[in-house]
Motif scaffolding. Structure first.
Motif, PDB file in Angstrom:
ATOM      1  N   ARG A  21       0.592  -0.875  -0.417  1.00 43.66           N
ATOM      2  CA  ARG A  21      -0.189   0.231  -0.275  1.00 43.66           C
ATOM      3  C   ARG A  21       0.975   1.200   0.157  1.00 43.66           C
ATOM      4  O   ARG A  21       0.401   2.294   0.734  1.00 43.66           O
ATOM      5  N   GLY A  22       2.175   1.151  -0.536  1.00 42.78           N
ATOM      6  CA  GLY A  22       2.861   2.232  -0.715  1.00 42.78           C
ATOM      7  C   GLY A  22       3.957   2.245   0.341  1.00 42.78           C
ATOM      8  O   GLY A  22       3.609   1.462   1.492  1.00 42.78           O
ATOM      9  N   THR A  28      10.442   4.906   8.138  1.00 45.40           N
ATOM     10  CA  THR A  28      10.798   4.092   7.300  1.00 45.40           C
ATOM     11  C   THR A  28      11.405   4.222   6.270  1.00 45.40           C
ATOM     12  O   THR A  28      12.858   4.094   5.246  1.00 45.40           O
ATOM     13  N   ARG A  29      10.542   5.806   5.762  1.00 53.42           N
ATOM     14  CA  ARG A  29      11.281   6.211   4.591  1.00 53.42           C
ATOM     15  C   ARG A  29      13.093   6.582   4.513  1.00 53.42           C
ATOM     16  O   ARG A  29      13.154   6.953   3.709  1.00 53.42           O
ATOM     17  N   TYR A  30      13.363   7.295   5.119  1.00 49.04           N
ATOM     18  CA  TYR A  30      15.268   7.987   5.661  1.00 49.04           C
ATOM     19  C   TYR A  30      15.597   7.209   6.215  1.00 49.04           C
ATOM     20  O   TYR A  30      16.666   6.987   5.858  1.00 49.04           O
ATOM     21  N   ARG A  31      14.777   5.904   6.881  1.00 43.75           N
ATOM     22  CA  ARG A  31      15.929   4.569   7.393  1.00 43.75           C
ATOM     23  C   ARG A  31      16.239   3.607   6.042  1.00 43.75           C
ATOM     24  O   ARG A  31      17.333   3.461   5.582  1.00 43.75           O
ATOM     25  N   GLN A  32      15.253   3.106   5.314  1.00 48.77           N
ATOM     26  CA  GLN A  32      15.158   2.695   4.525  1.00 48.77           C
ATOM     27  C   GLN A  32      15.203   3.263   3.038  1.00 48.77           C
ATOM     28  O   GLN A  32      13.518   3.459   2.022  1.00 48.77           O
ATOM     29  N   LEU A  39       9.303   3.489  -4.354  1.00 47.09           N
ATOM     30  CA  LEU A  39       7.721   3.298  -3.856  1.00 47.09           C
ATOM     31  C   LEU A  39       7.087   4.573  -4.604  1.00 47.09           C
ATOM     32  O   LEU A  39       5.859   4.642  -4.605  1.00 47.09           O
ATOM     33  N   ASN A  40       7.593   5.624  -4.097  1.00 43.57           N
ATOM     34  CA  ASN A  40       7.472   7.432  -4.248  1.00 43.57           C
ATOM     35  C   ASN A  40       7.476   7.734  -5.217  1.00 43.57           C
ATOM     36  O   ASN A  40       9.177   8.533  -5.327  1.00 43.57           O
ATOM     37  N   ASP A  41       6.858   8.471  -6.366  1.00 42.50           N
ATOM     38  CA  ASP A  41       7.666   8.976  -6.861  1.00 42.50           C
ATOM     39  C   ASP A  41       8.319  10.949  -7.348  1.00 42.50           C
ATOM     40  O   ASP A  41       9.174  10.836  -7.104  1.00 42.50           O
ATOM     41  N   MET A 373      20.102   9.672  11.199  1.00 41.52           N
ATOM     42  CA  MET A 373      18.571   8.933  12.671  1.00 41.52           C
ATOM     43  C   MET A 373      20.095   8.403  13.273  1.00 41.52           C
ATOM     44  O   MET A 373      21.167   8.053  13.771  1.00 41.52           O
ATOM     45  N   LYS A 374      19.251   8.356  14.818  1.00 40.90           N
ATOM     46  CA  LYS A 374      19.301   7.507  16.247  1.00 40.90           C
ATOM     47  C   LYS A 374      19.931   5.919  15.747  1.00 40.90           C
ATOM     48  O   LYS A 374      18.501   5.586  14.836  1.00 40.90           O
ATOM     49  N   PRO A 375      20.815   5.595  15.477  1.00 47.35           N
ATOM     50  CA  PRO A 375      20.372   4.112  15.734  1.00 47.35           C
ATOM     51  C   PRO A 375      19.316   3.658  16.195  1.00 47.35           C
ATOM     52  O   PRO A 375      18.460   3.505  17.869  1.00 47.35           O
ATOM     53  N   LYS A 376      17.930   2.335  16.111  1.00 43.60           N
ATOM     54  CA  LYS A 376      17.261   1.628  16.424  1.00 43.60           C
ATOM     55  C   LYS A 376      17.939   0.835  17.640  1.00 43.60           C
ATOM     56  O   LYS A 376      17.255   0.946  18.255  1.00 43.60           O
ATOM     57  N   ASP A 377      18.895   0.508  17.520  1.00 44.61           N
ATOM     58  CA  ASP A 377      19.217  -0.745  18.826  1.00 44.61           C
ATOM     59  C   ASP A 377      20.409   0.263  19.102  1.00 44.61           C
ATOM     60  O   ASP A 377      21.444   0.702  19.128  1.00 44.61           O
TER      61      ASP A 377
END
Length: 394
Positions: A21-22, A28-32, A39-41, A373-377
């Motif tokens: 669904r996009g 998520t957009r910034y990390r991946q 997915l986003n033109d 970005m601050k690491p998730k882990d």
């Protein structure tokens, strides 16, 4: 149409399904970013336009006989701008070094060496906060031109930006959603000439007060009281430059929606700028604001080595008082000035903020392919910090 394949060759393995669904989640957009681009033109168009902005600047300068150069990313002294630097360690030399906050001092040494028009487009690093318009590493363009002054730079800036906006967006007037995509847009008109105001006199007029001599140590107390009166917060140390900067941000920058030059900064705020030819205590410096944000900083360059040493001594004293953004003395640069820097003007622009304006994005993360970005882990963070500490001790 049916295809009957006689053989199939696997070109790449895809072990994860794409979102059905996009992709809207900013985190998520910034990390991946690869998923965002797939997915986003609109995201792809942002970075195509950003590249177009850089190409335009490079072409504009090349056509006017500027020479593109490269200067060091690591420096033994954090000079060229008032900013807190990142510190790294050079194992072979056995010394701590600073990631550059600006290439200015090297570029001016090239002008001393006879390269009359030079520029650099590259990364700078400032160990400061992360917010909607700040990222620790960012892209900027700086150029220096012999026998120009800040009046020439204002005219040059108007021409460059007005032509760029038309080339990139198709119109000199952009519609910018400063308060988000659901709010009404703000019209920003880049048609020259841009408005020009003199900093201290405009601030005095706005606050209906007379600001004392900025070289008087007692002025800091006056400005501190002025900030308290108008509920303007300034973090320590409460030096004259920091207090004045906060007042300007609160009362002048707020009105700079269309491109506006705030000019004639005090010498206390501008240790590398030349003294103003007709306003005592001021310098021939300007900052260009649009949508209430600084996008450009420029000035007639100080080329007197005696005055430059005195300015460095003053900013070094502020650093000793706890101002971790103040500049310290760069003796190598002063020696270069003693060999003769011709009358020169210097100019710098932040590519990221400019891209935000021209792509209608309200956060700098949207125009950086891989923002900080601050690491998730948390465990990974601790391990990285330990490894960095171990490397410094070695």
């Amino acid at each position: 149409m049916s295809v009957f394949a006689s053989s199939v060759t696997l070109l790449a393995s895809c072990l994860r399904m794409l979102p059905k669904r996009g992709l809207k989640d900013p985190e998520t957009r910034y990390r991946q970013r690869y998923l965002d681009l797939l997915l986003n033109d609109g995201s792809r168009e942002v970075f195509v336009r950003r590249a177009g902005i850089i190409r335009f600047i490079r072409r504009f300068l090349d056509e006017r006989d500027f020479l593109e150069v490269e200067t060091p990313m690591m420096n033994s002294i954090a000079g060229g701008a008032t900013a807190k630097p990142f510190i790294t360690h050079h194992n072979d030399l056995g010394i701590d070094m600073f990631m550059r906050v600006a290439p200015e001092l090297y570029l001016k040494q090239l002008v001393v060496g006879g390269l009359d028009r030079v520029y650099e487009i590259g990364r700078n690093f400032r160990n400061e906060g992360i917010d909607m318009t700040h990222n620790p590493e960012f892209t900027a363009c700086e150029f220096y031109a012999a026998y120009w002054d800040y009046n020439d730079l204002m005219d040059f800036t108007e021409q460059m930006l007005s032509e760029m906006v038309v080339a990139v967006t198709g119109s000199p007037v952009i519609q910018y959603h400063a308060n988000g995509p659901d709010a009404p847009p703000v019209s920003i008109d880049f048609t020259p000439p841009f408005r020009r105001i003199s900093m201290v006199s405009a601030l005095e007029e706005r606050l209906a007060t007379k600001i004392p001599d900025l070289d008087d140590p007692a002025t800091a107390k006056f400005l501190e009281a002025l900030c308290k009166t108008h509920n303007v917060t300034c973090a320590p140390p409460l030096t004259t430059p920091r207090l004045l900067d906060k007042l300007v941000g609160e009362f002048l920058e707020i009105d700079c929606v269309n491109p506006t030059f705030i000019c004639d900064h005090p010498a206390a705020m501008s240790p590398l700028a030349k003294s103003h030819r007709s306003l005592p205590g001021m310098t021939e410096r300007f900052e260009l604001f649009a949508n209430r944000r600084e996008i450009c900083n420029a000035y007639t360059e100080l080329n007197d080595p005696v005055v430059q040493r005195a300015r460095f001594a003053r900013s070094s004293a502020e650093a000793a008082e706890g101002d971790d953004e103040a500049m310290v003395t760069d003796e190598d640069f002063c020696v270069a000035l003693e060999h003769g820097l011709p009358p020169t003007a210097g100019w710098g622009i932040g590519i990221d903020r400019l891209a935000m304006l021209l792509t209608d994005r309200v956060t700098i993360k949207d125009v950086l392919l891989f923002p900080a970005m601050k690491p998730k882990d948390e465990a990974a963070m601790a391990a990285a910090a330990a490894a960095a500490k171990e490397g410094r001790e070695e």
